[in-house]
Design an enzyme around this catalytic site. Structure first.
Site, PDB file in Angstrom:
ATOM      1  N   ASP A 227      -3.676  -8.365   5.792  1.00  0.00           N
ATOM      2  CA  ASP A 227      -2.415  -8.989   5.511  1.00  0.00           C
ATOM      3  C   ASP A 227      -2.337 -10.291   6.481  1.00  0.00           C
ATOM      4  OD1 ASP A 227      -1.940  -6.800   7.233  1.00  0.00           O
ATOM      5  OD2 ASP A 227       0.167  -6.859   6.978  1.00  0.00           O
TER       6      ASP A 227
ATOM      7  N   HIS B 274      -4.606  -9.036  15.224  1.00  0.00           N
ATOM      8  CA  HIS B 274      -4.645  -7.872  14.202  1.00  0.00           C
ATOM      9  C   HIS B 274      -5.507  -8.304  13.126  1.00  0.00           C
ATOM     10  CE1 HIS B 274      -3.700  -4.364  12.324  1.00  0.00           C
ATOM     11  NE2 HIS B 274      -2.528  -4.491  11.717  1.00  0.00           N
TER      12      HIS B 274
ATOM     13  N   HIS C 110      -0.868  -1.736  14.901  1.00  0.00           N
ATOM     14  CA  HIS C 110      -0.871  -0.550  14.205  1.00  0.00           C
ATOM     15  C   HIS C 110      -2.377  -0.194  13.791  1.00  0.00           C
ATOM     16  CE1 HIS C 110      -1.254  -0.569   9.536  1.00  0.00           C
ATOM     17  NE2 HIS C 110      -1.061   0.545   9.873  1.00  0.00           N
TER      18      HIS C 110
ATOM     19  N   ASP D 173       2.133  -6.485  14.102  1.00  0.00           N
ATOM     20  CA  ASP D 173       2.912  -5.673  13.371  1.00  0.00           C
ATOM     21  C   ASP D 173       4.309  -5.154  14.085  1.00  0.00           C
ATOM     22  OD1 ASP D 173       1.601  -5.651  11.041  1.00  0.00           O
ATOM     23  OD2 ASP D 173       0.283  -3.892  11.532  1.00  0.00           O
TER      24      ASP D 173
ATOM     25  N   TYR E  16      10.160   0.284   8.358  1.00  0.00           N
ATOM     26  CA  TYR E  16       8.862   0.057   8.801  1.00  0.00           C
ATOM     27  C   TYR E  16       8.200   0.894   9.757  1.00  0.00           C
ATOM     28  CZ  TYR E  16       4.907  -3.412   9.891  1.00  0.00           C
ATOM     29  OH  TYR E  16       3.745  -3.842   9.910  1.00  0.00           O
TER      30      TYR E  16
ATOM     31  N   HIS F  87       0.791  -1.237   0.016  1.00  0.00           N
ATOM     32  CA  HIS F  87      -0.209   0.089   0.060  1.00  0.00           C
ATOM     33  C   HIS F  87       0.826   1.256   0.044  1.00  0.00           C
ATOM     34  CE1 HIS F  87       0.221   0.191   4.326  1.00  0.00           C
ATOM     35  NE2 HIS F  87      -0.569  -0.906   4.670  1.00  0.00           N
TER      36      HIS F  87
ATOM     37  N   GLU G 285      -6.072  -6.392  10.144  1.00  0.00           N
ATOM     38  CA  GLU G 285      -5.653  -5.862   8.773  1.00  0.00           C
ATOM     39  C   GLU G 285      -5.541  -7.264   8.175  1.00  0.00           C
ATOM     40  OE1 GLU G 285      -2.558  -3.064   8.545  1.00  0.00           O
ATOM     41  OE2 GLU G 285      -3.159  -2.418   6.553  1.00  0.00           O
TER      42      GLU G 285
ATOM     43  N   HIS H 189       5.562  -9.912  10.766  1.00  0.00           N
ATOM     44  CA  HIS H 189       6.330  -9.717   9.477  1.00  0.00           C
ATOM     45  C   HIS H 189       7.783  -9.759   9.903  1.00  0.00           C
ATOM     46  CE1 HIS H 189       3.110  -8.024   7.260  1.00  0.00           C
ATOM     47  NE2 HIS H 189       2.859  -7.130   8.266  1.00  0.00           N
TER      48      HIS H 189
HETATM   49 FE1  FEO Z   1      -1.240  -3.643  10.248  1.00  0.00          FE
HETATM   50 FE2  FEO Z   1       0.894  -6.078   8.877  1.00  0.00          FE
HETATM   51  O1  FEO Z   1      -0.788  -5.182   9.310  1.00  0.00           O
END
Ligand code: FEO
Length: 400
Positions: free
Chosen positions: A85, A81, A147, A166, A194, A27, A83, A227
């Site tokens: 991903d 989380h 996040h 995250d 990041y 994104h 989101e 991640h």
């Molecule tokens: Fe806030 Fe890796 O998603």
């Protein structure tokens, strides 16, 4: 992908995530080294999956889980989380495994329902709640805005693993699972990128979150984000970096972000850089036709002085500079000094526009900016060099 295998973290905990070697744009953030979507399988009395992966990687996740246990044996899922991903594959995995419970934060339950409707047996938890997996316990810590408003950490007692979604993560695909198996310089670079691109606006909350984490006195043997690699050797280092980045103290370093049409603004950028260098301030130049916004903002996070240069084009700033400024404004960098500069042909709006924008972002301007008609002559370039010298002097004062 039926060949994907889990990787062991401890005798009871496995990495079962997905490796995305091809992504280069997350994104709007350039991910030159790819990324991973980490998920973790806990083989307790109640078999528990911590987080899932991006939807296109759902079969990879399932394959890695299947290399340890039949997926239908999963009893619980923890979704730290929402989101996409990390939750994109969640409805699919719920359908495949039919878990008894899916633990989420209160905001997580709202977010998952908003994304997927009625997806299953969501059980909201909050900071301090502890659940039993039979022979192991998991505690939860809400980390709002790290996040998203729904974000939380989960701590697996006994194995001493903090699953931090995250937080403390980075976009880095690697076949080596642990931090000490990777090049630390790359880890620090990618973790900084990041932080700058995702977490910088939430720095005050991150300071509180790090303080909360410290006050809990958790023994953490593994810090397992969603991640990038799992931290086991450099946990203190990454916590220290988060504290430093969140504080946003002025750094003796400068960045010059600019674009140019016929090289005049580039000449000015070089002259400002020379002044900074002579003042003893390390400086990096980011010509935006050849740079990515996400690299430039990482440099901004690490710099005490920010210069922005743009030619005037059709009574406005140049489009690439509008792009980076819009992006940067949203990231809310703090404690910066700086100035605007640029060349023009006939009307010269860019420098006042840049100055207003920078002031609006809270950047302390060290000059009203330098505008040059057409091509800078020697005296204009000396003025630019002097601007760099003056900014360098002020930055040296600030940094002590
Ligand atoms: Fe806030 Fe890796 O998603």
């Amino acid at each position: 992908m039926k060949t994907a295998q889990a990787q062991k973290i401890t005798e009871k905990v496995f990495w079962t995530g997905a490796m995305d070697w091809t992504i280069r744009n997350f994104h709007g953030y350039s991910t030159q080294r790819g990324t991973s979507y980490n998920a973790y399988l806990v083989i307790a009395d109640k078999i528990t999956l911590v987080d899932t992966v991006k939807y296109p990687f759902r079969e990879e996740l399932l394959s890695r889980i299947s290399s340890v246990i039949p997926p239908e044996k999963i009893d619980y899922i923890i979704s730290n989380h929402s989101e996409m991903d990390h939750s994109g594959a969640l409805p699919y995995i719920i359908e495949k495994t039919r878990p008894e419970k899916v633990f989420v934060s209160v905001n997580g339950a709202k977010a998952l329902r908003a994304h997927f409707g009625d997806i299953g047996p969501l059980v909201p938890v909050k900071t301090g709640d502890k659940i039993s997996l039979g022979n192991m316990d998991v505690s939860f810590i809400e980390t709002k805005m790290l996040h998203w408003p729904d974000s939380m950490f989960s701590y697996l007692h006994g194995e001493e693993i903090l699953f931090s979604q995250d937080g403390f993560g980075m976009h880095l695909a690697s076949s080596e699972l642990f931090d000490d198996e990777n090049d630390y310089a790359i880890l620090e670079q990618e973790a900084a990128k990041y932080y700058a691109n995702i977490l910088l606006p939430f720095s005050d909350l991150i300071t509180k979150c790090v303080d909360l984490y410290k006050s809990l006195n958790l023994k953490v043997k593994y810090l397992a984000p969603d991640h990038g690699p799992v931290w086991r050797k450099h946990i203190g280092d990454i916590l220290g970096l988060y504290e430093k980045w969140a504080q946003q103290k002025p750094q003796r370093r400068a960045v010059i972000i600019y674009d140019t049409m016929w090289n005049s603004t580039a000449m000015m950028a070089d002259a400002i850089a020379e002044g900074l260098r002579v003042a003893g301030v390390p400086v990096r130049l980011y010509p935006m036709t050849a740079s990515h916004r996400s690299d430039a903002v990482t440099e901004v996070m690490n710099s005490g002085a920010v210069f922005v240069g743009s030619p005037t084009m059709n009574n406005n700033i140049f489009p690439t500079i509008a792009d980076i400024l819009c992006y940067l404004k949203g990231l809310k960098p703090k404690n910066k000094i700086g100035a605007a500069f640029g060349s023009f042909g006939w009307s010269g709006e860019s420098v006042p526009q840049l100055g207003e924008f920078m002031k609006g972002m809270g950047i302390e301007l060290v000059s009203e900016g330098i505008s040059v008609k057409y091509v800078p002559d020697e005296s204009a370039l000396l003025k630019c060099r002097d601007l760099g010298l003056e900014a360098g002097r002020r930055l040296n004062e600030k940094c002590g």
